[in-house]
Design an enzyme around this catalytic site. Sequence first.
Site, PDB file in Angstrom:
ATOM      1  N   GLU A  23       8.232  -6.822  -5.286  1.00  0.00           N
ATOM      2  CA  GLU A  23       8.254  -5.432  -5.549  1.00  0.00           C
ATOM      3  C   GLU A  23       7.902  -5.380  -6.992  1.00  0.00           C
ATOM      4  O   GLU A  23       8.708  -5.411  -8.086  1.00  0.00           O
ATOM      5  CB  GLU A  23       9.719  -4.549  -5.231  1.00  0.00           C
ATOM      6  CG  GLU A  23       9.707  -3.730  -4.527  1.00  0.00           C
ATOM      7  CD  GLU A  23       9.171  -3.825  -3.118  1.00  0.00           C
ATOM      8  OE1 GLU A  23       8.253  -3.032  -3.440  1.00  0.00           O
ATOM      9  OE2 GLU A  23       9.867  -4.695  -2.371  1.00  0.00           O
ATOM     10  N   HIS A  24       7.152  -4.458  -7.111  1.00  0.00           N
ATOM     11  CA  HIS A  24       6.550  -3.783  -8.685  1.00  0.00           C
ATOM     12  C   HIS A  24       5.751  -4.448  -8.951  1.00  0.00           C
ATOM     13  O   HIS A  24       5.602  -5.400 -10.100  1.00  0.00           O
ATOM     14  CB  HIS A  24       7.608  -3.206  -9.833  1.00  0.00           C
ATOM     15  CG  HIS A  24       8.058  -1.512  -9.279  1.00  0.00           C
ATOM     16  ND1 HIS A  24       7.383  -0.483  -9.415  1.00  0.00           N
ATOM     17  CD2 HIS A  24       9.129  -1.630  -7.949  1.00  0.00           C
ATOM     18  CE1 HIS A  24       8.090   0.125  -9.014  1.00  0.00           C
ATOM     19  NE2 HIS A  24       9.052  -0.405  -7.751  1.00  0.00           N
ATOM     20  N   SER A  52      -3.974  14.816  15.891  1.00  0.00           N
ATOM     21  CA  SER A  52      -3.212  14.575  15.255  1.00  0.00           C
ATOM     22  C   SER A  52      -1.853  14.541  16.692  1.00  0.00           C
ATOM     23  O   SER A  52      -1.530  15.475  16.182  1.00  0.00           O
ATOM     24  CB  SER A  52      -2.402  14.748  14.249  1.00  0.00           C
ATOM     25  OG  SER A  52      -0.787  13.874  14.097  1.00  0.00           O
ATOM     26  N   GLY A 111       7.643   4.611   3.299  1.00  0.00           N
ATOM     27  CA  GLY A 111       7.228   3.633   2.557  1.00  0.00           C
ATOM     28  C   GLY A 111       7.462   2.239   3.678  1.00  0.00           C
ATOM     29  O   GLY A 111       7.259   1.261   3.271  1.00  0.00           O
ATOM     30  N   LEU A 112       7.078   2.781   4.712  1.00  0.00           N
ATOM     31  CA  LEU A 112       6.096   1.804   5.662  1.00  0.00           C
ATOM     32  C   LEU A 112       4.840   2.404   5.776  1.00  0.00           C
ATOM     33  O   LEU A 112       4.791   1.344   7.381  1.00  0.00           O
ATOM     34  CB  LEU A 112       7.003   2.364   7.336  1.00  0.00           C
ATOM     35  CG  LEU A 112       8.680   1.362   7.045  1.00  0.00           C
ATOM     36  CD1 LEU A 112       9.189   2.170   8.280  1.00  0.00           C
ATOM     37  CD2 LEU A 112       9.041   0.160   6.336  1.00  0.00           C
ATOM     38  N   ASP A 167      -0.881  -2.143   0.944  1.00  0.00           N
ATOM     39  CA  ASP A 167      -0.736  -1.330   2.056  1.00  0.00           C
ATOM     40  C   ASP A 167      -1.869  -1.549   2.989  1.00  0.00           C
ATOM     41  O   ASP A 167      -1.269  -1.626   3.581  1.00  0.00           O
ATOM     42  CB  ASP A 167      -0.750   0.627   2.024  1.00  0.00           C
ATOM     43  CG  ASP A 167       0.878   0.183   0.946  1.00  0.00           C
ATOM     44  OD1 ASP A 167       1.680  -0.682   0.370  1.00  0.00           O
ATOM     45  OD2 ASP A 167       0.793   1.492   0.338  1.00  0.00           O
TER      46      ASP A 167
HETATM   47  P1  ADP Z   1       3.952   6.898   3.538  1.00  0.00           P
HETATM   48  O1  ADP Z   1       3.214   6.012   3.489  1.00  0.00           O
HETATM   49  O2  ADP Z   1       5.099   5.878   3.217  1.00  0.00           O
HETATM   50  O3  ADP Z   1       4.981   6.751   4.959  1.00  0.00           O
HETATM   51  P2  ADP Z   1       3.030   8.541   2.594  1.00  0.00           P
HETATM   52  O4  ADP Z   1       3.494   9.936   1.455  1.00  0.00           O
HETATM   53  O5  ADP Z   1       2.614   7.792   1.640  1.00  0.00           O
HETATM   54  O6  ADP Z   1       4.339   7.511   3.179  1.00  0.00           O
HETATM   55  O7  ADP Z   1       2.137   9.219   3.505  1.00  0.00           O
HETATM   56  C1  ADP Z   1       2.776   9.876   4.756  1.00  0.00           C
HETATM   57  C2  ADP Z   1       1.316  10.632   5.095  1.00  0.00           C
HETATM   58  O8  ADP Z   1       0.832  10.688   6.159  1.00  0.00           O
HETATM   59  C3  ADP Z   1       1.938  12.154   5.556  1.00  0.00           C
HETATM   60  O9  ADP Z   1       2.903  13.293   5.022  1.00  0.00           O
HETATM   61  C4  ADP Z   1       0.991  12.401   6.275  1.00  0.00           C
HETATM   62  O10 ADP Z   1       0.288  13.207   5.639  1.00  0.00           O
HETATM   63  C5  ADP Z   1      -0.117  11.636   6.843  1.00  0.00           C
HETATM   64  N1  ADP Z   1       0.202  10.506   7.784  1.00  0.00           N
HETATM   65  C6  ADP Z   1       0.364   9.856   8.315  1.00  0.00           C
HETATM   66  N2  ADP Z   1       0.871   9.410   9.873  1.00  0.00           N
HETATM   67  C7  ADP Z   1      -0.055  11.173  10.247  1.00  0.00           C
HETATM   68  C8  ADP Z   1       0.339  10.968  11.371  1.00  0.00           C
HETATM   69  N3  ADP Z   1       0.029  10.738  12.336  1.00  0.00           N
HETATM   70  N4  ADP Z   1      -0.218  12.428  11.027  1.00  0.00           N
HETATM   71  C9  ADP Z   1      -0.038  13.369  11.092  1.00  0.00           C
HETATM   72  N5  ADP Z   1       0.436  12.801   9.429  1.00  0.00           N
HETATM   73  C10 ADP Z   1      -0.219  11.832   8.826  1.00  0.00           C
HETATM   74 MG    MG Z   2       1.664   5.960   1.606  1.00  0.00          MG
END
Ligand code: ADP
Ligand code: MG
Length: 380
Positions: A36-37, A70, A125-126, A173
Amino acid sequence: MLEQRDETVVNAFRTGYSAEPAGVWVAPGRVNLIGEHTDYNDGFVMPFALDQRVTLAARPRPDSVWSVTSVNTGRTEVFDADELQPGMAGWQAYIAGVVWALRESGHDVGGADLTLGSDVPLGSGLSSSAALECAALTALVDLNELTIEPLQRAILARKAENEFVGAPTGLMDQAASTLCVEGHALFFDCRDHAIRQVPLADPALEILVLNTNTPHAHVDGEYAARRASCEEAARLLGVPALRDVTDLDAALAKLDDDLLRRRVRHVVTEDARVLEAVAVLEQGRLADLGPLLDASHVSMRDDFEITVPTIDLAVETAREAGALGARMTGGGFGGCIIALVPTGTADAVAGRIGEAFAAAGYAAPAHFVGRPSAGARRIA
Ligand code: ADP
Ligand code: MG
Protein backbone atom coordinates in the site's frame (compact mmCIF):
# COMPACT_ATOMS: atom_id res chain seq x y z
CA MET A 1 -23.17 -20.08 -21.11
CA LEU A 2 -23.72 -16.58 -19.81
CA GLU A 3 -24.41 -16.00 -16.13
CA GLN A 4 -27.57 -14.22 -15.01
CA ARG A 5 -25.68 -10.96 -14.40
CA ASP A 6 -24.38 -11.08 -17.99
CA GLU A 7 -27.81 -11.96 -19.41
CA THR A 8 -29.21 -8.87 -17.69
CA VAL A 9 -26.78 -6.69 -19.61
CA VAL A 10 -27.43 -8.46 -22.92
CA ASN A 11 -31.18 -8.07 -22.43
CA ALA A 12 -30.75 -4.38 -21.65
CA PHE A 13 -28.69 -4.06 -24.86
CA ARG A 14 -31.46 -5.74 -26.89
CA THR A 15 -34.10 -3.49 -25.36
CA GLY A 16 -32.03 -0.34 -25.80
CA TYR A 17 -30.78 -0.88 -29.34
CA SER A 18 -33.37 -3.32 -30.74
CA ALA A 19 -30.51 -5.50 -31.95
CA GLU A 20 -28.18 -8.30 -30.94
CA PRO A 21 -24.76 -7.29 -29.60
CA ALA A 22 -21.72 -8.32 -31.67
CA GLY A 23 -20.07 -9.62 -28.51
CA VAL A 24 -19.94 -9.54 -24.71
CA TRP A 25 -16.86 -8.62 -22.67
CA VAL A 26 -16.05 -8.56 -18.96
CA ALA A 27 -13.41 -6.87 -16.79
CA PRO A 28 -13.07 -7.34 -13.02
CA GLY A 29 -12.60 -5.08 -10.03
CA ARG A 30 -9.63 -5.83 -7.80
CA VAL A 31 -8.44 -5.82 -4.23
CA ASN A 32 -4.87 -5.20 -3.17
CA LEU A 33 -3.56 -8.13 -1.14
CA ILE A 34 -0.49 -6.24 0.07
CA GLY A 35 1.69 -3.28 -0.97
CA GLU A 36 0.00 0.00 0.00
CA HIS A 37 1.30 3.45 -1.07
CA THR A 38 4.29 1.70 -2.60
CA ASP A 39 3.20 2.32 -6.21
CA TYR A 40 4.27 5.96 -6.47
CA ASN A 41 7.52 5.08 -4.72
CA ASP A 42 8.42 2.82 -7.67
CA GLY A 43 7.83 -0.21 -5.43
CA PHE A 44 5.82 -3.42 -5.38
CA VAL A 45 2.12 -4.24 -5.17
CA MET A 46 0.18 -7.50 -5.27
CA PRO A 47 -3.52 -7.18 -6.17
CA PHE A 48 -5.85 -9.90 -7.32
CA ALA A 49 -8.86 -9.57 -9.60
CA LEU A 50 -12.28 -10.17 -8.05
CA ASP A 51 -15.18 -12.18 -9.36
CA GLN A 52 -17.14 -8.89 -9.26
CA ARG A 53 -16.91 -7.33 -12.71
CA VAL A 54 -18.26 -5.12 -15.42
CA THR A 55 -20.14 -6.90 -18.21
CA LEU A 56 -20.33 -4.98 -21.47
CA ALA A 57 -22.32 -5.82 -24.61
CA ALA A 58 -21.50 -3.89 -27.77
CA ARG A 59 -21.83 -3.61 -31.51
CA PRO A 60 -20.07 -1.35 -34.00
CA ARG A 61 -21.77 1.66 -35.63
CA PRO A 62 -21.01 3.05 -39.08
CA ASP A 63 -20.46 6.61 -37.74
CA SER A 64 -18.14 8.18 -35.16
CA VAL A 65 -20.72 8.24 -32.39
CA TRP A 66 -20.64 6.28 -29.16
CA SER A 67 -23.82 5.52 -27.26
CA VAL A 68 -23.35 4.03 -23.80
CA THR A 69 -25.95 2.78 -21.34
CA SER A 70 -25.21 1.84 -17.74
CA VAL A 71 -27.64 -0.61 -16.20
CA ASN A 72 -26.42 0.68 -12.81
CA THR A 73 -27.28 4.34 -13.40
CA GLY A 74 -30.13 3.63 -15.83
CA ARG A 75 -28.73 6.36 -18.07
CA THR A 76 -27.78 6.45 -21.73
CA GLU A 77 -25.16 8.99 -22.79
CA VAL A 78 -24.13 9.78 -26.35
CA PHE A 79 -20.96 11.52 -27.54
CA ASP A 80 -19.23 12.00 -30.88
CA ALA A 81 -15.60 12.40 -31.92
CA ASP A 82 -15.68 16.21 -31.52
CA GLU A 83 -16.74 15.84 -27.87
CA LEU A 84 -13.72 13.71 -26.96
CA GLN A 85 -12.11 16.42 -24.80
CA PRO A 86 -10.23 15.66 -21.56
CA GLY A 87 -12.21 16.82 -18.53
CA MET A 88 -15.57 15.58 -19.85
CA ALA A 89 -18.05 15.36 -16.93
CA GLY A 90 -20.08 12.33 -15.92
CA TRP A 91 -19.53 8.60 -15.64
CA GLN A 92 -19.40 8.25 -19.43
CA ALA A 93 -16.00 9.99 -19.27
CA TYR A 94 -14.49 6.62 -18.30
CA ILE A 95 -15.69 5.18 -21.64
CA ALA A 96 -15.01 8.30 -23.70
CA GLY A 97 -11.54 8.41 -22.14
CA VAL A 98 -10.78 4.96 -23.45
CA VAL A 99 -11.91 5.92 -26.97
CA TRP A 100 -9.79 9.07 -26.67
CA ALA A 101 -6.70 7.22 -25.36
CA LEU A 102 -6.88 4.69 -28.19
CA ARG A 103 -7.26 7.41 -30.82
CA GLU A 104 -4.48 9.52 -29.26
CA SER A 105 -2.21 6.50 -29.63
CA GLY A 106 -3.02 6.29 -33.33
CA HIS A 107 -5.59 3.51 -33.27
CA ASP A 108 -8.54 3.74 -35.61
CA VAL A 109 -11.64 3.41 -33.40
CA GLY A 110 -15.08 3.61 -34.97
CA GLY A 111 -18.40 4.34 -33.24
CA ALA A 112 -20.22 1.77 -31.13
CA ASP A 113 -23.39 1.07 -29.16
CA LEU A 114 -22.54 -0.16 -25.68
CA THR A 115 -24.52 -1.39 -22.69
CA LEU A 116 -22.81 -2.25 -19.42
CA GLY A 117 -23.60 -3.35 -15.92
CA SER A 118 -21.37 -3.89 -12.91
CA ASP A 119 -21.47 -5.70 -9.59
CA VAL A 120 -18.24 -4.07 -8.43
CA PRO A 121 -19.24 -1.75 -5.56
CA LEU A 122 -18.86 1.83 -6.84
CA GLY A 123 -16.41 4.12 -5.07
CA SER A 124 -15.35 1.60 -2.42
CA GLY A 125 -11.72 1.23 -3.45
CA LEU A 126 -12.38 -1.98 -5.40
CA SER A 127 -11.72 -0.22 -8.69
CA SER A 128 -15.07 -0.11 -10.37
CA SER A 129 -13.50 2.63 -12.51
CA ALA A 130 -10.69 0.43 -13.86
CA ALA A 131 -13.19 -2.38 -14.49
CA LEU A 132 -15.23 0.05 -16.57
CA GLU A 133 -12.22 1.25 -18.55
CA CYS A 134 -10.77 -2.20 -19.13
CA ALA A 135 -14.11 -3.67 -20.24
CA ALA A 136 -14.56 -0.83 -22.73
CA LEU A 137 -10.98 -1.10 -23.93
CA THR A 138 -11.17 -4.86 -24.47
CA ALA A 139 -14.44 -4.51 -26.39
CA LEU A 140 -13.14 -1.66 -28.58
CA VAL A 141 -9.92 -3.54 -29.32
CA ASP A 142 -11.94 -6.50 -30.58
CA LEU A 143 -14.62 -4.51 -32.43
CA ASN A 144 -11.93 -2.55 -34.28
CA GLU A 145 -9.63 -5.56 -34.75
CA LEU A 146 -6.71 -3.81 -33.07
CA THR A 147 -3.58 -5.60 -31.88
CA ILE A 148 -2.48 -4.27 -28.48
CA GLU A 149 -0.40 -6.20 -25.94
CA PRO A 150 -2.02 -6.72 -22.49
CA LEU A 151 0.35 -4.41 -20.58
CA GLN A 152 -0.12 -1.72 -23.24
CA ARG A 153 -3.89 -2.07 -22.83
CA ALA A 154 -3.54 -1.42 -19.11
CA ILE A 155 -1.38 1.64 -19.84
CA LEU A 156 -4.01 3.01 -22.26
CA ALA A 157 -6.82 2.45 -19.72
CA ARG A 158 -4.77 4.30 -17.10
CA LYS A 159 -4.16 7.13 -19.58
CA ALA A 160 -7.95 7.45 -19.88
CA GLU A 161 -8.34 7.73 -16.10
CA ASN A 162 -5.35 10.04 -15.54
CA GLU A 163 -5.55 12.36 -18.52
CA PHE A 164 -9.20 12.26 -19.61
CA VAL A 165 -11.15 11.71 -16.38
CA GLY A 166 -8.45 13.55 -14.44
CA ALA A 167 -7.87 11.09 -11.58
CA PRO A 168 -4.17 10.72 -10.69
CA THR A 169 -3.81 6.97 -10.10
CA GLY A 170 -1.01 4.46 -10.54
CA LEU A 171 -1.08 1.53 -12.96
CA MET A 172 -2.04 -1.14 -10.42
CA ASP A 173 -5.82 -1.09 -10.96
CA GLN A 174 -5.74 -1.36 -14.74
CA ALA A 175 -2.89 -3.90 -14.63
CA ALA A 176 -4.92 -6.08 -12.26
CA SER A 177 -8.13 -5.76 -14.26
CA THR A 178 -6.26 -6.65 -17.46
CA LEU A 179 -3.50 -9.11 -16.51
CA CYS A 180 -4.80 -11.22 -13.63
CA VAL A 181 -5.13 -14.97 -13.91
CA GLU A 182 -7.73 -17.04 -12.04
CA GLY A 183 -6.45 -18.48 -8.75
CA HIS A 184 -3.50 -16.08 -8.67
CA ALA A 185 -2.44 -12.74 -7.29
CA LEU A 186 -0.47 -10.41 -9.56
CA PHE A 187 2.95 -9.36 -8.32
CA PHE A 188 3.61 -6.06 -10.07
CA ASP A 189 6.80 -4.01 -10.07
CA CYS A 190 5.66 -0.41 -10.44
CA ARG A 191 9.07 0.69 -11.75
CA ASP A 192 9.72 -1.66 -14.66
CA HIS A 193 6.19 -3.13 -14.92
CA ALA A 194 7.52 -6.66 -14.54
CA ILE A 195 4.80 -9.09 -13.50
CA ARG A 196 4.60 -12.50 -11.90
CA GLN A 197 1.51 -14.65 -11.44
CA VAL A 198 1.60 -15.90 -7.84
CA PRO A 199 -0.66 -18.82 -6.84
CA LEU A 200 -3.30 -17.77 -4.30
CA ALA A 201 -5.34 -20.86 -3.59
CA ASP A 202 -5.68 -22.98 -0.49
CA PRO A 203 -8.90 -24.90 0.12
CA ALA A 204 -8.51 -24.32 3.87
CA LEU A 205 -8.41 -20.51 3.71
CA GLU A 206 -10.36 -17.69 2.13
CA ILE A 207 -10.11 -13.93 1.95
CA LEU A 208 -12.89 -11.90 3.47
CA VAL A 209 -13.32 -8.47 1.88
CA LEU A 210 -15.28 -6.13 4.13
CA ASN A 211 -16.39 -2.67 3.07
CA THR A 212 -16.57 -0.42 6.13
CA ASN A 213 -18.84 1.98 4.22
CA THR A 214 -16.88 4.80 5.82
CA PRO A 215 -17.28 8.00 3.84
CA HIS A 216 -13.85 9.02 2.52
CA ALA A 217 -13.01 12.48 3.86
CA HIS A 218 -10.00 14.68 2.95
CA VAL A 219 -8.60 11.77 0.93
CA ASP A 220 -7.17 13.82 -1.91
CA GLY A 221 -5.30 16.19 0.39
CA GLU A 222 -3.96 13.40 2.60
CA TYR A 223 -2.87 11.41 -0.45
CA ALA A 224 -1.04 14.43 -1.87
CA ALA A 225 0.63 15.02 1.51
CA ARG A 226 1.89 11.39 1.73
CA ARG A 227 3.21 11.59 -1.80
CA ALA A 228 4.98 14.86 -1.10
CA SER A 229 6.57 13.44 2.09
CA CYS A 230 7.88 10.44 0.19
CA GLU A 231 9.34 12.62 -2.56
CA GLU A 232 10.94 14.91 0.00
CA ALA A 233 12.46 11.95 1.86
CA ALA A 234 13.83 10.43 -1.36
CA ARG A 235 15.41 13.78 -2.21
CA LEU A 236 17.01 14.10 1.23
CA LEU A 237 18.29 10.52 1.00
CA GLY A 238 19.67 11.07 -2.50
CA VAL A 239 17.75 8.21 -4.12
CA PRO A 240 15.47 8.35 -7.20
CA ALA A 241 12.60 6.83 -5.18
CA LEU A 242 12.09 5.20 -1.77
CA ARG A 243 12.18 1.85 -3.55
CA ASP A 244 15.94 2.40 -3.80
CA VAL A 245 16.52 2.56 -0.04
CA THR A 246 18.55 -0.60 0.63
CA ASP A 247 19.65 0.05 4.24
CA LEU A 248 16.64 1.21 6.27
CA ASP A 249 18.55 1.91 9.50
CA ALA A 250 21.12 4.03 7.69
CA ALA A 251 18.35 5.93 5.91
CA LEU A 252 16.47 6.57 9.15
CA ALA A 253 19.67 7.81 10.81
CA LYS A 254 20.09 10.36 8.01
CA LEU A 255 16.66 11.95 8.55
CA ASP A 256 16.02 14.19 11.54
CA ASP A 257 12.30 14.67 10.94
CA ASP A 258 10.34 12.00 12.84
CA LEU A 259 7.36 12.21 10.50
CA LEU A 260 9.53 11.62 7.43
CA ARG A 261 11.28 8.76 9.21
CA ARG A 262 7.97 7.02 9.84
CA ARG A 263 6.78 7.58 6.27
CA VAL A 264 10.02 6.07 4.94
CA ARG A 265 9.80 3.14 7.34
CA HIS A 266 6.32 2.27 6.10
CA VAL A 267 7.25 2.33 2.42
CA VAL A 268 10.50 0.41 2.81
CA THR A 269 9.08 -2.27 5.13
CA GLU A 270 5.93 -2.56 2.98
CA ASP A 271 8.01 -3.27 -0.13
CA ALA A 272 9.85 -5.96 1.85
CA ARG A 273 6.54 -7.45 2.99
CA VAL A 274 5.33 -7.72 -0.60
CA LEU A 275 8.47 -9.65 -1.56
CA GLU A 276 8.05 -11.88 1.47
CA ALA A 277 4.39 -12.45 0.57
CA VAL A 278 5.44 -13.57 -2.92
CA ALA A 279 7.87 -16.08 -1.38
CA VAL A 280 5.29 -17.36 1.09
CA LEU A 281 2.63 -17.84 -1.60
CA GLU A 282 5.03 -19.46 -4.06
CA GLN A 283 5.89 -21.98 -1.35
CA GLY A 284 2.19 -22.70 -0.85
CA ARG A 285 2.23 -21.33 2.71
CA LEU A 286 -0.84 -19.09 2.53
CA ALA A 287 -1.34 -19.22 6.31
CA ASP A 288 2.00 -17.45 6.71
CA LEU A 289 0.57 -14.47 4.87
CA GLY A 290 -1.39 -13.65 8.05
CA PRO A 291 1.44 -12.03 10.05
CA LEU A 292 2.44 -10.00 6.96
CA LEU A 293 -1.10 -8.62 6.67
CA ASP A 294 -1.05 -7.73 10.37
CA ALA A 295 2.34 -6.02 10.10
CA SER A 296 1.18 -4.10 7.03
CA HIS A 297 -1.81 -2.80 8.96
CA VAL A 298 0.24 -1.68 11.96
CA SER A 299 2.62 0.10 9.59
CA MET A 300 -0.23 1.91 7.83
CA ARG A 301 -1.83 2.81 11.16
CA ASP A 302 1.22 4.00 13.10
CA ASP A 303 3.84 5.00 10.54
CA PHE A 304 1.89 6.10 7.48
CA GLU A 305 -1.17 7.24 9.45
CA ILE A 306 -3.77 6.45 6.80
CA THR A 307 -6.26 4.38 8.79
CA VAL A 308 -9.40 5.61 10.57
CA PRO A 309 -11.25 4.28 13.67
CA THR A 310 -13.81 2.21 11.72
CA ILE A 311 -11.03 0.50 9.77
CA ASP A 312 -8.95 -0.21 12.88
CA LEU A 313 -11.98 -1.63 14.68
CA ALA A 314 -12.78 -3.89 11.72
CA VAL A 315 -9.21 -5.20 11.59
CA GLU A 316 -8.97 -5.78 15.35
CA THR A 317 -12.36 -7.51 15.47
CA ALA A 318 -11.46 -9.74 12.52
CA ARG A 319 -8.39 -10.95 14.40
CA GLU A 320 -10.38 -11.53 17.60
CA ALA A 321 -12.91 -13.51 15.56
CA GLY A 322 -10.28 -15.91 14.27
CA ALA A 323 -8.66 -14.28 11.25
CA LEU A 324 -5.03 -15.32 10.67
CA GLY A 325 -4.28 -11.75 9.65
CA ALA A 326 -6.08 -8.60 8.52
CA ARG A 327 -5.30 -5.21 7.05
CA MET A 328 -6.84 -2.17 5.50
CA THR A 329 -6.63 -2.34 1.71
CA GLY A 330 -6.61 0.64 -0.62
CA GLY A 331 -5.46 4.21 -0.28
CA GLY A 332 -6.84 4.71 3.20
CA PHE A 333 -9.15 6.93 5.28
CA GLY A 334 -11.99 4.44 4.84
CA GLY A 335 -12.85 1.80 2.27
CA CYS A 336 -12.25 -1.91 2.73
CA ILE A 337 -10.30 -4.34 4.87
CA ILE A 338 -9.23 -7.85 3.94
CA ALA A 339 -8.90 -10.72 6.40
CA LEU A 340 -7.40 -14.17 5.86
CA VAL A 341 -9.86 -16.57 7.49
CA PRO A 342 -10.49 -20.34 7.65
CA THR A 343 -12.78 -21.40 4.78
CA GLY A 344 -16.44 -21.18 5.73
CA THR A 345 -15.94 -18.62 8.50
CA ALA A 346 -16.07 -15.36 6.48
CA ASP A 347 -19.75 -14.73 7.29
CA ALA A 348 -19.20 -15.34 11.01
CA VAL A 349 -16.15 -13.04 11.12
CA ALA A 350 -18.06 -10.35 9.20
CA GLY A 351 -20.98 -10.83 11.60
CA ARG A 352 -18.72 -10.13 14.57
CA ILE A 353 -17.44 -6.99 12.88
CA GLY A 354 -21.03 -5.93 12.21
CA GLU A 355 -21.84 -6.33 15.92
CA ALA A 356 -18.78 -4.31 16.92
CA PHE A 357 -19.79 -1.59 14.44
CA ALA A 358 -23.35 -1.49 15.81
CA ALA A 359 -22.03 -1.22 19.38
CA ALA A 360 -19.76 1.66 18.33
CA GLY A 361 -22.58 3.43 16.48
CA TYR A 362 -21.02 2.92 13.01
CA ALA A 363 -22.99 2.20 9.83
CA ALA A 364 -23.34 -1.48 8.91
CA PRO A 365 -20.48 -2.89 6.83
CA ALA A 366 -20.90 -5.06 3.71
CA HIS A 367 -18.82 -8.10 2.87
CA PHE A 368 -18.03 -10.91 0.43
CA VAL A 369 -15.40 -13.59 -0.09
CA GLY A 370 -12.72 -12.40 -2.54
CA ARG A 371 -12.15 -15.05 -5.20
CA PRO A 372 -8.98 -14.57 -7.28
CA SER A 373 -10.36 -14.30 -10.82
CA ALA A 374 -9.29 -13.75 -14.42
CA GLY A 375 -8.63 -10.38 -16.04
CA ALA A 376 -10.55 -8.71 -18.88
CA ARG A 377 -11.76 -11.02 -21.64
CA ARG A 378 -14.45 -11.71 -24.18
CA ILE A 379 -17.14 -14.15 -22.98
CA ALA A 380 -19.47 -14.25 -26.01
P1 ADP B 1 -13.59 2.99 -7.39
O1 ADP B 1 -12.78 2.81 -8.62
O2 ADP B 1 -12.84 2.73 -6.15
O3 ADP B 1 -14.87 2.20 -7.42
P2 ADP B 1 -13.78 5.64 -8.42
O4 ADP B 1 -14.21 6.92 -7.82
O5 ADP B 1 -12.42 5.56 -9.00
O6 ADP B 1 -14.01 4.51 -7.31
O7 ADP B 1 -14.79 5.23 -9.56
C1 ADP B 1 -16.19 5.27 -9.33
C2 ADP B 1 -16.88 5.99 -10.48
O8 ADP B 1 -16.80 5.18 -11.67
C3 ADP B 1 -18.36 6.17 -10.26
O9 ADP B 1 -18.61 7.36 -9.54
C4 ADP B 1 -18.88 6.27 -11.69
O10 ADP B 1 -18.63 7.54 -12.22
C5 ADP B 1 -17.98 5.31 -12.43
N1 ADP B 1 -18.57 3.98 -12.56
C6 ADP B 1 -18.05 2.80 -12.14
N2 ADP B 1 -18.85 1.77 -12.47
C7 ADP B 1 -19.91 2.30 -13.11
C8 ADP B 1 -21.09 1.75 -13.70
N3 ADP B 1 -21.34 0.44 -13.69
N4 ADP B 1 -21.95 2.61 -14.29
C9 ADP B 1 -21.72 3.92 -14.32
N5 ADP B 1 -20.64 4.49 -13.77
C10 ADP B 1 -19.74 3.72 -13.17
MG1 MG C 1 -11.10 3.95 -9.17
